[in-house]
Enzyme design. Structure first.
Site, PDB file in Angstrom:
ATOM      1  N   ALA A  96      31.868 119.068 -97.964  1.00  0.00           N
ATOM      2  CA  ALA A  96      33.231 119.147 -98.505  1.00  0.00           C
ATOM      3  C   ALA A  96      34.025 117.885 -98.155  1.00  0.00           C
ATOM      4  O   ALA A  96      34.673 117.281 -99.014  1.00  0.00           O
ATOM      5  CB  ALA A  96      33.926 120.390 -97.952  1.00  0.00           C
ATOM      6  N   VAL A  97      33.967 117.459 -96.895  1.00  0.00           N
ATOM      7  CA  VAL A  97      34.752 116.284 -96.476  1.00  0.00           C
ATOM      8  C   VAL A  97      34.112 115.002 -97.008  1.00  0.00           C
ATOM      9  O   VAL A  97      34.799 114.111 -97.507  1.00  0.00           O
ATOM     10  CB  VAL A  97      34.899 116.244 -94.938  1.00  0.00           C
ATOM     11  CG1 VAL A  97      35.559 114.942 -94.494  1.00  0.00           C
ATOM     12  CG2 VAL A  97      35.694 117.446 -94.450  1.00  0.00           C
ATOM     13  N   ARG A 151      36.000 113.288 -79.371  1.00  0.00           N
ATOM     14  CA  ARG A 151      37.468 113.173 -79.381  1.00  0.00           C
ATOM     15  C   ARG A 151      38.133 113.036 -78.021  1.00  0.00           C
ATOM     16  O   ARG A 151      39.059 112.249 -77.865  1.00  0.00           O
ATOM     17  CB  ARG A 151      38.083 114.399 -80.068  1.00  0.00           C
ATOM     18  CG  ARG A 151      37.951 114.373 -81.557  1.00  0.00           C
ATOM     19  CD  ARG A 151      38.632 115.604 -82.141  1.00  0.00           C
ATOM     20  NE  ARG A 151      38.198 115.805 -83.508  1.00  0.00           N
ATOM     21  CZ  ARG A 151      38.111 117.001 -84.077  1.00  0.00           C
ATOM     22  NH1 ARG A 151      38.429 118.102 -83.405  1.00  0.00           N
ATOM     23  NH2 ARG A 151      37.716 117.108 -85.326  1.00  0.00           N
ATOM     24  N   CYS A 162      41.851 119.036 -87.819  1.00  0.00           N
ATOM     25  CA  CYS A 162      42.701 119.112 -89.020  1.00  0.00           C
ATOM     26  C   CYS A 162      44.093 119.696 -88.739  1.00  0.00           C
ATOM     27  O   CYS A 162      45.109 119.176 -89.223  1.00  0.00           O
ATOM     28  CB  CYS A 162      41.992 119.929 -90.096  1.00  0.00           C
ATOM     29  SG  CYS A 162      41.192 121.413 -89.462  1.00  0.00           S
ATOM     30  N   GLN A 213      45.039 129.012 -91.337  1.00  0.00           N
ATOM     31  CA  GLN A 213      44.061 127.995 -91.723  1.00  0.00           C
ATOM     32  C   GLN A 213      43.124 128.452 -92.839  1.00  0.00           C
ATOM     33  O   GLN A 213      42.621 129.574 -92.825  1.00  0.00           O
ATOM     34  CB  GLN A 213      43.247 127.568 -90.490  1.00  0.00           C
ATOM     35  CG  GLN A 213      44.114 126.917 -89.428  1.00  0.00           C
ATOM     36  CD  GLN A 213      43.368 126.414 -88.207  1.00  0.00           C
ATOM     37  OE1 GLN A 213      43.852 126.565 -87.090  1.00  0.00           O
ATOM     38  NE2 GLN A 213      42.208 125.793 -88.391  1.00  0.00           N
ATOM     39  N   SER A 229      38.298 126.120 -95.896  1.00  0.00           N
ATOM     40  CA  SER A 229      37.654 124.803 -95.995  1.00  0.00           C
ATOM     41  C   SER A 229      37.321 124.196 -94.645  1.00  0.00           C
ATOM     42  O   SER A 229      36.417 123.373 -94.550  1.00  0.00           O
ATOM     43  CB  SER A 229      38.548 123.837 -96.777  1.00  0.00           C
ATOM     44  OG  SER A 229      39.831 123.765 -96.185  1.00  0.00           O
ATOM     45  N   LYS A 255      42.004 122.595 -78.724  1.00  0.00           N
ATOM     46  CA  LYS A 255      41.970 121.279 -79.383  1.00  0.00           C
ATOM     47  C   LYS A 255      43.382 120.871 -79.784  1.00  0.00           C
ATOM     48  O   LYS A 255      43.784 119.718 -79.607  1.00  0.00           O
ATOM     49  CB  LYS A 255      41.106 121.340 -80.653  1.00  0.00           C
ATOM     50  CG  LYS A 255      39.620 121.356 -80.443  1.00  0.00           C
ATOM     51  CD  LYS A 255      38.916 121.465 -81.808  1.00  0.00           C
ATOM     52  CE  LYS A 255      37.500 121.973 -81.653  1.00  0.00           C
ATOM     53  NZ  LYS A 255      36.902 122.362 -82.938  1.00  0.00           N
ATOM     54  N   HIS A 313      45.909 124.096 -95.003  1.00  0.00           N
ATOM     55  CA  HIS A 313      46.346 124.810 -93.799  1.00  0.00           C
ATOM     56  C   HIS A 313      47.874 124.861 -93.772  1.00  0.00           C
ATOM     57  O   HIS A 313      48.550 123.902 -94.146  1.00  0.00           O
ATOM     58  CB  HIS A 313      45.927 124.045 -92.536  1.00  0.00           C
ATOM     59  CG  HIS A 313      44.463 124.100 -92.207  1.00  0.00           C
ATOM     60  ND1 HIS A 313      43.541 124.819 -92.919  1.00  0.00           N
ATOM     61  CD2 HIS A 313      43.776 123.514 -91.182  1.00  0.00           C
ATOM     62  CE1 HIS A 313      42.343 124.663 -92.366  1.00  0.00           C
ATOM     63  NE2 HIS A 313      42.457 123.876 -91.313  1.00  0.00           N
ATOM     64  N   GLN A 370      43.705 120.530 -95.954  1.00  0.00           N
ATOM     65  CA  GLN A 370      42.834 120.336 -94.791  1.00  0.00           C
ATOM     66  C   GLN A 370      41.742 119.304 -95.055  1.00  0.00           C
ATOM     67  O   GLN A 370      41.429 118.494 -94.169  1.00  0.00           O
ATOM     68  CB  GLN A 370      42.203 121.689 -94.408  1.00  0.00           C
ATOM     69  CG  GLN A 370      41.311 121.660 -93.184  1.00  0.00           C
ATOM     70  CD  GLN A 370      39.874 121.378 -93.528  1.00  0.00           C
ATOM     71  OE1 GLN A 370      39.394 121.726 -94.601  1.00  0.00           O
ATOM     72  NE2 GLN A 370      39.167 120.729 -92.607  1.00  0.00           N
TER      73      GLN A 370
HETATM   74  P1  A2P Z   1      23.026 118.676 -96.534  1.00  0.00           P
HETATM   75  O1  A2P Z   1      23.777 119.039 -97.791  1.00  0.00           O
HETATM   76  O2  A2P Z   1      21.848 117.783 -96.815  1.00  0.00           O
HETATM   77  O3  A2P Z   1      22.699 119.835 -95.654  1.00  0.00           O
HETATM   78  P2  A2P Z   1      29.965 120.984 -94.987  1.00  0.00           P
HETATM   79  O4  A2P Z   1      30.872 120.548 -93.884  1.00  0.00           O
HETATM   80  O5  A2P Z   1      30.646 121.059 -96.314  1.00  0.00           O
HETATM   81  O6  A2P Z   1      29.202 122.234 -94.639  1.00  0.00           O
HETATM   82  O7  A2P Z   1      28.852 119.816 -95.138  1.00  0.00           O
HETATM   83  C1  A2P Z   1      28.017 119.434 -94.084  1.00  0.00           C
HETATM   84  C2  A2P Z   1      27.386 118.071 -94.390  1.00  0.00           C
HETATM   85  O8  A2P Z   1      26.590 117.697 -93.277  1.00  0.00           O
HETATM   86  C3  A2P Z   1      26.445 118.073 -95.592  1.00  0.00           C
HETATM   87  O9  A2P Z   1      26.564 116.851 -96.278  1.00  0.00           O
HETATM   88  C4  A2P Z   1      25.089 118.215 -94.941  1.00  0.00           C
HETATM   89  O10 A2P Z   1      24.021 117.702 -95.690  1.00  0.00           O
HETATM   90  C5  A2P Z   1      25.280 117.370 -93.709  1.00  0.00           C
HETATM   91  N1  A2P Z   1      24.268 117.674 -92.698  1.00  0.00           N
HETATM   92  C6  A2P Z   1      23.978 118.869 -92.151  1.00  0.00           C
HETATM   93  N2  A2P Z   1      22.964 118.761 -91.250  1.00  0.00           N
HETATM   94  C7  A2P Z   1      22.606 117.450 -91.231  1.00  0.00           C
HETATM   95  C8  A2P Z   1      21.628 116.686 -90.520  1.00  0.00           C
HETATM   96  N3  A2P Z   1      20.814 117.248 -89.620  1.00  0.00           N
HETATM   97  N4  A2P Z   1      21.562 115.343 -90.759  1.00  0.00           N
HETATM   98  C9  A2P Z   1      22.393 114.773 -91.639  1.00  0.00           C
HETATM   99  N5  A2P Z   1      23.331 115.442 -92.355  1.00  0.00           N
HETATM  100  C10 A2P Z   1      23.447 116.753 -92.158  1.00  0.00           C
END
Ligand code: A2P
Length: 343
Positions: free
Chosen positions: A13-14, A101, A132, A159, A162, A218, A246, A319
């Site tokens: 999402a981010v 952080r 956030c 919150q 997201s 936090k 949020h 957020q």
């Molecule tokens: P992926 O889509 O390949 O799992 P969100 O915060 O929306 O849940 O997204 C989490 C982000 O972090 C996604 O882009 C996800 O990729 C990535 N991610 C999760 N686990 C890993 C990992 N072990 N190495 C790199 N990126 C990761």
């Protein structure tokens, strides 16, 4: 100069929002390098009319691709594993997770509040992006503190889903669909400790030994670090069935007497803040107005009925943008400004 920009968590999402913000603010991008887990390899990301293939996040990819600015938004464990490799490869890391952080040699930055702290980036090559809820709160607190000296803040948050990432937003949508199919009792809650649809949950992140949640702590600790202040702060963080903005209710006690009008004047001029406070016309900040914007909206500014040192107000911000992607990109812009001015 144009920069090679890596985004770890590009399919999240981010991460997706970071690409949008980079495009909108005409960030000096030479090339983008979208990175995610092995699951996403081969998928594509659109940026400025071109498509880029997602690569797997590895220790070597940062040097291999020549990444100069690396945004991380793939969760704390991914930052713990790879952020230092990115920094070692010469990138400045802007980390969206809570992992670094509170470490003393890592600057924690909201560019409108403590841009000067970016100068310490070279100690570890990493700049942390705050939580956030903290970001939108300090947008409001910093100008008020400068003008009137804050003594104490009590905040309750509302919150959005997201904050838990894309799958958390999907969980809320699925639960709402289940409600209309008369199947709400059958839904599973994976991303939240309870069902979020038609509910509010006073529990975000894990409980600490002092019975506050980690999210609440936090907001306290990060506010002190960003503002270089130690006024009293207490927080109650609550998840509500909203998709991506949020809201926060703040009670602020000042050292001096402050009128609502004085505070409104200060907030109307504050950077990245929009005063939206015309109660007679039912105008106040709400998630439906603030979503997909880059400002923190503030309203309902009013005096306490019993104490002239106390004001109450309400703020809302997207957020994913203000609380994550936009703040991270603004940090990068300030970092570039400092590099190019030889600071
Ligand atoms: P992926 O889509 O390949 O799992 P969100 O915060 O929306 O849940 O997204 C989490 C982000 O972090 C996604 O882009 C996800 O990729 C990535 N991610 C999760 N686990 C890993 C990992 N072990 N190495 C790199 N990126 C990761």
């Amino acid at each position: 100069k144009k920069y090679v920009v890596g985004v770890v968590g590009a399919s999240g999402a981010v991460g997706e929002e970071i690409f949008r913000v980079l495009e909108e603010c005409k960030f000096p991008v030479g090339k983008v390098v979208p990175l995610a887990s092995a699951r996403s390899v081969g998928k594509e990301v659109e940026f400025e009319g071109r498509s880029y293939k997602i690569l797997e996040t590895t220790h070597d990819v940062f040097a291999k691709e020549g990444i100069e600015i690396a945004f991380f938004s793939a969760g704390g464990s991914v930052s713990a594993e790879y952020a230092e490799s990115a920094a070692k490869a010469g990138a400045v890391v802007i980390d969206n997770t809570s992992h670094f952080r509170m470490q003393e040699d890592i600057p924690l930055v909201v560019p409108e509040v403590n841009p000067q702290d970016i100068a310490h980036w070279h100690k570890r090559g990493i700049i942390a992006n705050p939580n956030c809820s903290t970001i939108q709160m300090v947008h409001i607190l910093a100008p008020l503190h400068k003008a009137f000296a804050i003594k104490r803040v009590d905040v309750s948050t509302y919150q959005a889903a997201s904050g838990g990432g894309k799958s958390a937003m999907e969980e809320l949508v699925m639960q709402m669909q289940a409600f209309f199919a008369f199947k709400l009792d059958e839904v599973e809650s994976v991303k939240f400790p309870h069902r979020l649809a038609l509910n509010v949950i006073p529990h975000i992140d894990v409980f600490m030994p002092n019975d506050y949640t980690k999210e609440e702590m936090k907001m306290i600790n990060e506010t002190h670090k960003i503002m270089h202040a130690d006024f009293a702060v207490s927080a109650t963080c609550v998840r509500v069935p909203v998709l991506r903005s949020h809201s926060e209710s703040l009670t602020i006690q000042f050292e001096n007497e402050v009128s609502a009008k004085q505070a409104q004047d200060i907030l109307s001029k504050a950077e990245s803040v929009v005063l939206c406070d015309v109660p007679q016309e039912n105008l106040y900040p709400m998630p439906i107005f603030t979503t997909e914007t880059d400002q923190t909206y503030v309203g309902r500014v009013r005096e306490d009925n019993f104490d002239k040192h106390i004001l109450h107000l309400w703020c809302c911000a997207d957020q994913i943008r203000v609380g994550a992607a936009t703040n991270a990109v603004r940090i990068a812009q300030k970092w570039i400004e400092m590099q190019e001015n030889g600071k």
